[in-house]
Write an enzyme that holds these catalytic residues in place. Structure first.
Site, short mmCIF file in Angstrom:
data_model
loop_
_atom_site.label_atom_id
_atom_site.label_comp_id
_atom_site.label_asym_id
_atom_site.label_seq_id
_atom_site.Cartn_x
_atom_site.Cartn_y
_atom_site.Cartn_z
N ASP A 96 0.77 -1.05 0.20
CA ASP A 96 -0.08 0.10 -0.17
C ASP A 96 0.86 1.31 0.12
O ASP A 96 1.64 1.51 0.92
CB ASP A 96 -0.77 -0.10 1.40
CG ASP A 96 -2.52 0.66 0.81
OD1 ASP A 96 -2.30 1.72 0.33
OD2 ASP A 96 -3.35 -0.04 1.44
N ASP A 192 -3.15 4.66 -2.22
CA ASP A 192 -3.96 5.30 -1.48
C ASP A 192 -4.27 6.90 -1.92
O ASP A 192 -3.41 7.37 -2.31
CB ASP A 192 -3.57 5.49 0.23
CG ASP A 192 -4.61 5.82 0.87
OD1 ASP A 192 -5.96 5.07 1.17
OD2 ASP A 192 -4.49 6.98 1.64
N GLU A 248 -6.65 4.31 -5.78
CA GLU A 248 -8.00 4.72 -5.08
C GLU A 248 -8.12 5.82 -5.65
O GLU A 248 -7.53 6.76 -5.33
CB GLU A 248 -7.70 4.52 -3.53
CG GLU A 248 -8.92 4.84 -2.89
CD GLU A 248 -9.00 5.12 -1.33
OE1 GLU A 248 -9.86 4.76 -0.61
OE2 GLU A 248 -7.69 5.46 -0.99
N HIS A 324 -10.90 -2.85 3.44
CA HIS A 324 -10.75 -2.33 4.77
C HIS A 324 -11.70 -1.03 5.07
O HIS A 324 -11.79 -0.46 6.30
CB HIS A 324 -9.29 -2.07 5.15
CG HIS A 324 -8.63 -1.10 4.45
ND1 HIS A 324 -8.76 -1.08 2.83
CD2 HIS A 324 -8.50 0.07 4.57
CE1 HIS A 324 -8.06 0.11 2.35
NE2 HIS A 324 -7.93 1.06 3.65
N ASP A 325 -12.21 -0.53 4.15
CA ASP A 325 -12.83 0.75 4.22
C ASP A 325 -14.24 0.58 4.13
O ASP A 325 -15.37 1.47 4.17
CB ASP A 325 -12.65 1.59 3.31
CG ASP A 325 -11.25 2.45 3.86
OD1 ASP A 325 -10.98 2.58 4.84
OD2 ASP A 325 -10.42 3.04 2.86
#
Length: 554
Positions: A96, A192, A248, A324-325
């Site tokens: 990440d 991210d 993302e 995870h979100d």
């Protein structure tokens, strides 16, 4: 064909995956210890949420040292061992990358804060006056520093100051970090909030609201130099490695997604869209994701269809319902009680037969469900800030209204510890878990799933095998069937004379579906179902609750 087009990616949230040293927090050695399990599932790539040194204000997305593993997760040597052991099993590792912001405890920011003359001052955004940009974690996106009497920008937590990508030194720092890890064997990056790295440096106020009201909108994403930066990143780093990238990119549409992932633009391989995951947020609400409405299946189908059609033969889709979100989809849109197994398989079937790269979030493959906790049992900074802002301070929601939303969509639903067996703490740890284990672990766990040949696990394994062996899933056209049907999600994947049909009942009421005369069901054979058999007569299929079938004609 690029390797990532035939791959299935498994996301691991390390602090919740497997703890080997009894401190209640997952670690790198825990991931390594479960590689054989992941090999059995059949996945090709592991995406690790951040494992770097961090004060953990936002569970690792606030990084204080990009080249060092957080001590609680282990050592750099543990990470190198994980990469090697994964590669020995034919599994690639994606890390990440958090390029939009650092921790306020990073040496760059510590130096930046010392004075206006610091050589690191313009690594971040400092202003004499703040505008009305809001933080994604509630409140203003600006924090006042008394020492230098200026504000710094933070689109997320105040402990996550935004990096200034206008500064070429910042860009080089990020590129060097990427090279460091890729030279250690890392196979790619999940980036991210990559769409936020370019800022509107005139920092205009949002005109939709008064200048003294915090707001989140278009100025938070897709800034004017974004694609210039991504092209530079590709030229300086990505083009020099056989790697995979997924960005993302909130605020993206199928049209501007091609600016990121058109194969001729030399930027990224794919992006995460949020369109389909935002459909149960009430349109135009002033409180964003916490104001929920019932999902409209017709709207979901239309949205996914736009992305399938919009990127076909030009870009590439990422396919996901959980991460995870995002909360557990079985609880959010399905039935996590009577039909948990059936609805979990249905969601997997719908997703994995589309064109794109599927992402499986840890526990999704065993049908893990949301955690219905009390407010003080949640750890997520987003939940806590929103509760203070919306319930205690501004009183936009009652506590009951807010908790209903939390129980449906909040991030900690996905972050509860992985459920390995029915022993204490679900076999995740022999210590005290950092976040309470979902109380249904004795019923839903890996050990039970592996013993049951009809479990969600083995259904996912079959879906992954199909993707590996059938090129039609990777290459064929996508055609939505009966788009206005409010109960059925059906589509065809067609390549020349070959046809694959996916038909799913999205709800728990039995229903008859007439597929249309152009599809001769007697010419199709069953590939996979989440029930023992399916019922058809002529061109009508009788579907049981959450039934999903895959048929082929070739």
């Amino acid at each position: 064909m690029e390797w990532w087009k035939k791959s299935v990616i498994y996301q691991i949230y390390p602090r919740s995956f497997c703890d080997t040293n009894r401190d209640g927090i997952g670690d790198i050695k825990g991931v390594t210890s479960k590689l054989d399990y992941l090999k059995e599932l059949g996945i090709d790539v592991i995406w690790l949420s951040p494992v770097y040194e961090s004060p953990q204000d936002d569970n690792g997305y606030d990084i204080s040292d990009y080249r060092k593993i957080w001590d609680t997760f282990g050592t750099n040597e543990d990470m190198y061992e994980l990469i090697e052991e994964a590669h020995n099993r034919g599994i690639k590792i994606v890390m990440d990358l958090v390029p939009n912001h650092t921790s306020d405890e990073h040496i760059w920011f510590k130096e930046s804060k010392k004075s206006k003359d610091s050589p690191y001052r313009d690594y971040y955004f400092w202003k004499d006056e703040k505008n009305n940009w809001g933080s994604y974690f509630s409140g203003t996106a600006w924090e006042f520093d008394e020492k230098t009497e200026q504000y710094y920008l933070h689109l997320f937590s105040k402990k996550q100051p935004d990096l200034n990508w206008e500064n070429p030194k910042v860009r080089k720092e990020i590129y060097d970090i990427m090279k460091f890890w890729m030279d250690k064997g890392v196979d790619g990056w999940r980036m991210d909030v990559i769409s936020s790295i370019s800022k509107y440096t005139d920092f205009p106020n949002y005109e939709e609201v008064s200048p003294d009201e915090n707001y989140i909108g278009d100025y938070h994403t897709n800034g004017p130099r974004l694609h210039e930066y991504l092209k530079e990143m590709n030229n300086e780093v990505l083009s020099k490695y056989d790697c995979m990238t997924v960005g993302e990119a909130p605020g993206s549409t199928p049209e501007n997604a091609l600016l990121f992932c058109d194969k001729d633009r030399d930027e990224l391989n794919m992006i995460f869209t949020f369109d389909h995951m935002d459909l149960d947020a009430k349109k135009g609400s002033s409180i964003g994701k916490w104001d929920l409405e019932k999902l409209d299946l017709v709207e979901l189908k239309e949205t996914l269809n736009l992305w399938q059609k919009g990127l076909h033969k030009k870009g590439w889709n990422s396919l996901y319902f959980e991460n995870h979100d995002q909360a557990r989809v079985v609880s959010r849109w399905g039935n996590d009680r009577e039909y948990r197994v059936e609805s979990a398989k249905m969601f997997g079937t719908i997703l994995h037969m589309m064109q794109g790269t599927p992402y499986v979030y840890q526990g999704e493959e065993i049908g893990m469900v949301n955690a219905y906790y009390e407010i003080d049992e949640y750890q997520d900074i987003e939940i806590r800030n929103a509760y203070k802002d919306l319930v205690l301070d501004r009183k936009k929601l009652t506590k009951d209204e807010f908790m209903k939303a939390v129980h449906t969509i909040s991030r900690d639903n996905a972050r509860t510890p992985m459920q390995w067996n029915s022993k204490e703490h679900a076999g995740f740890t022999e210590g005290t878990p950092w976040l309470k284990v979902n109380p249904r672990y004795d019923e839903i766990n890996v050990e039970e799933a592996l013993k049951d040949k009809n479990s969600v696990f083995y259904h996912y394994k079959k879906l992954i095998e199909l993707r590996h062996t059938d090129d039609l899933i990777t290459e064929a056209d996508f055609n939505l069937i009966d788009k206005d049907n409010k109960s059925i999600f059906a589509y065809e994947r067609r390549l020349d004379e070959k046809s694959l049909l996916v038909v799913a009942n999205f709800y728990e009421e039995e229903i008859e579906f007439e597929i249309g005369n152009e599809f001769k069901l007697d010419q199709y054979t069953l590939v996979l179902s989440n029930y023992d058999e399916y019922n058809k007569y002529e061109n009508t299929i009788k579907l049981k609750p959450y039934e999903a079938i895959i048929l082929k004609n070739y």
